[in-house]
Design an enzyme around this catalytic site. Structure first.
Site, PDB file in Angstrom:
ATOM      1  CD  GLU A  14      -1.739   1.775   2.799  1.00  0.00           C
ATOM      2  OE1 GLU A  14      -1.262   2.922   2.956  1.00  0.00           O
ATOM      3  OE2 GLU A  14      -2.169   1.079   3.745  1.00  0.00           O
ATOM      4  CG  HIS A  15       3.481   2.658   3.299  1.00  0.00           C
ATOM      5  ND1 HIS A  15       4.122   3.671   3.964  1.00  0.00           N
ATOM      6  CD2 HIS A  15       2.484   2.255   4.113  1.00  0.00           C
ATOM      7  CE1 HIS A  15       3.557   3.854   5.147  1.00  0.00           C
ATOM      8  NE2 HIS A  15       2.560   3.006   5.266  1.00  0.00           N
TER       9      HIS A  15
END
Lengths: 461, 461
Positions: A76-77
């Site tokens: 996600e990052h």
């Protein structure tokens, strides 16, 4: 009683008025689903790209890797860190220059990338989100920088004793099941994380069949679908442009009720709660008291909702009154349920002076047992129904609430409720059903988590 | 350029279209002010009872008392505990049974009691809020119970190292001035608090001349004014029903710029920041770096807003890019301004590994100095304007934002800006004005607050 709208994959185009909005749904041949809810008078829109993959889907051990725990959140990052046509700065700038409220979140059963924007900016948001989600380069240098950011995020959470208590509580109640694991992994797995594993996770899990795009507010369904297909470079009848399997991702492990109960209750006296204590210097002891709860689709969830409102759902709730208002033992005391596709937890939270911990634990147990034994009053039931109706109506004024609700229905229960249909169900709950669900919870082995200054608490495992 | 609407007490009825809403204002002969903003299509409303009294108005020492620090916040708690006709449970129930989002907050210059409700529930909310605010009995037994609740609230804040850093930062930057004090007092003053002092505070400070009622959303001004007067048992031409003075409460002390600068910079090398360190076991060191900022009405606030957006206002900001995106040193890094009637602070926050603290402090200083020396690029200026325009438009969709904006204009600057008029001012800011305000801030003595594990940080005072 009105039935919910079911959302099977083979449903033709859906177009229905719901809770004051107009809901439409299109299932693309690739498996990609687009759901919108047009809200009359809205001047802005919330849009989310939801991937039906969460921390529970990670494998604790791969054959050749130290484990992928935290890789969903790591990924996600990384999706903010660049595509072939947009670097990290360009992605950040494209949201900031329109004043978007945007972020992403990784949960146990899904990952979401979202933005709230003025109506005129919606296409920009779609374009950037689509690029981020499908074309991330996962640059090795950015991978190392982001490892540091994630370690700082874990350090920040480790300094928040309420967060620590919450993670310990899920671990304690759900045992070894993947739903019990911390979403972000832990410092050891993040230090050991390898780019290739995270990339494999991306290639295997991010797929049209797991991608759901939902939007609410000032949104035109047909235009949005066209924008999404253009941004994903999908023809209206195309399956997918890569050779990835369109087989929907499935959960790697299901929560088995009996096994989880056994794991939690192993070696404990049925009458005594299992204590999980973490010693940390603090002013308050953070307490979580509870047990396994209901899964998302459990038919008893409406009865639970009313029961939970009375037990710990507001300032007039029994827990708030007994622990805070009558005795001044805590600033906050509430109960909650967290539900997933095949399991959940039920818990009570209170932060209190260590010396008062035993008293608060006892009060929490007694209040749960009292609802289980005696049920609730008619006045309490009516107040709970009013609270649910009022707070639901207020929540549905926000486009982000509706955007999230569409996605959770699509990825989770497969059922979409009109507000009135949902309130009918809460109203139909009988006093006996409320007492019963409290009884079910009170009969399960109780777990108590305490995080903070143990020395002054008198608690010991 | 459009001018703001001024709000003098002798202004006749105001009725004006503003930012897509209809703003009306009535000043009652008692001094009570009612402001509403009708939002087309809204189905709910936010209402707040604002009292122009905050923690800064407390007196550190009374002749015969150990000090009233925290009494404003203590009083806010007590107003939920009962009136002659409603006990604490009745008050809690009256909000919960309509599913209201309600709470109260004590700030440095005001206290607010608010609720967000469906349109049909607005009169109920007015009735209960009016009773709470004007008829509290301050029962001695409830006083003792609430003392425990507030001590738990302070304990909770003491366990949050970000909160601790924030309070230390205000103390360090503003010195001995009342604006620098923690809003809630401290455990010593709360343990020493006496009911009679809090009651005196209530009698002296809660007065029609300090009371402002604001509402936004689905609200009819004339009907609301009638409901408010009925709830307060005020005739339309009546001054007030008690013999309390209608003299507006005034600030007990004004912040003197020069004196505060001196207090902050006393004994420090002009080139070296003043270090205020608090040693606490932690994973992260919570850093706040900054100096005195602008007061609410400072004409340079528009230039500051653009500068702050570029420096630390989003993912594309310089601080976020340098500290997080390029170096992975923190999960969060941002800058902010907090403004009050006659002073303010400017700060930068970052949470980082203790070993990296010196590097982060240096990066923060360098970025501020770089804006002061070189200004910002035209691309950054345009992005900041877009960010301010977009985020302002999104914020104004919430009735609680508009409700709060009305109150802060009435109690604070006395100026009410249309959204477009405000955006015009941001757009008119020149690159030189932006560089200048950064230069003013960079030239002030710098304060650095660090809260967390100092041993690994290499920092020492």
């Amino acid at each position: 009683m009105r039935e919910p709208i079911l959302l099977p994959l083979d449903l033709p185009e859906l177009d229905v008025d719901l809770s004051g909005g107009q809901v439409r749904r299109t299932v693309h041949p690739s498996g990609l689903r687009v759901l919108t809810e047009r809200m009359p008078g809205a001047r802005s829109a919330s849009i989310g790209f939801w991937v039906g993959v969460g921390s529970r889907d990670e494998q604790a051990e791969r054959d050749d890797a130290p484990g992928s725990l935290g890789s969903t959140h790591f990924l996600e990052h990384l999706l903010f860190k660049g595509t072939p046509t947009r670097d990290a700065y360009a992605i950040a700038t494209s949201f900031d220059r329109i004043g978007a409220e945007h972020n992403a979140l990784t949960a146990k059963e899904y990952t979401c990338y979202y933005a709230k924007v003025r109506d005129a900016d919606l296409e920009d948001a779609v374009t950037v989100l689509a690029d981020m989600v499908t074309n991330s380069v996962l640059d090795p240098g950015e991978f190392e920088t982001e490892r540091g950011v994630i370690l700082e995020e874990l350090a920040m959470a480790a300094d928040d004793l309420g967060d620590v208590a919450n993670e310990r509580f899920f671990e304690a109640v759900l045992g070894e099941h993947p739903l019990g694991r911390p979403i972000g992994g832990n410092p050891e797995t993040i230090r050991a994380a390898r780019r290739d594993d995270v990339e494999l996770h991306y290639r295997e899990r991010y797929d049209p069949s797991t991608l759901v795009i939902t939007a609410a507010g000032a949104v035109d369904h047909d235009r949005l679908v066209a924008q999404v297909l253009a941004a994903l470079q999908l023809a209206p009848d195309e399956r997918w442009r890569t050779d990835r399997s369109a087989e929907p991702a499935r959960r790697v492990q299901r929560l088995d009720d009996a096994a989880a109960t056994e794991a939690v209750s192993a070696g404990q006296d049925a009458a005594a709660p299992a204590l999980h204590l973490t010693d940390r210097p603090s002013e308050q002891l953070n307490l979580m008291i509870g047990t396994r709860g209901l899964c998302s689709a459990d038919p008893r969830r409406f009865a639970f909702g009313v029961m939970n409102s009375v037990l710990g759902g507001g300032m007039s709730s029994r827990l708030f009154q007994e622990i805070r208002e009558k005795r001044g033992l805590a600033y906050t005391a509430y109960s909650f349920g967290a539900s997933y596709s095949d399991g959940g937890v039920f818990g009570i939270y209170a932060g209190t002076a260590p010396e008062k911990a035993s008293e608060v634990i006892e009060l929490a147990r007694l209040e749960l047992e009292r609802v289980a034994a005696e049920g609730i009053t008619e006045e309490e039931r009516e107040r709970a129904l009013g609270q649910i109706a009022g707070s639901s109506a207020l929540a549905l004024e926000d486009s982000d609430t509706r955007m999230g609700r569409l996605a959770r229905a699509e990825l989770g229960s497969g059922e979409l409720y009109d507000l009135d249909a949902s309130l009918e169900r809460f109203a139909a709950v009988t006093a006996e059903e409320i007492r019963e669900i409290a009884g079910v919870l009170a009969a399960r082995p109780l777990t108590v988590v305490g995080v903070g200054e143990l020395g002054r608490s008198g608690l010991s495992a």
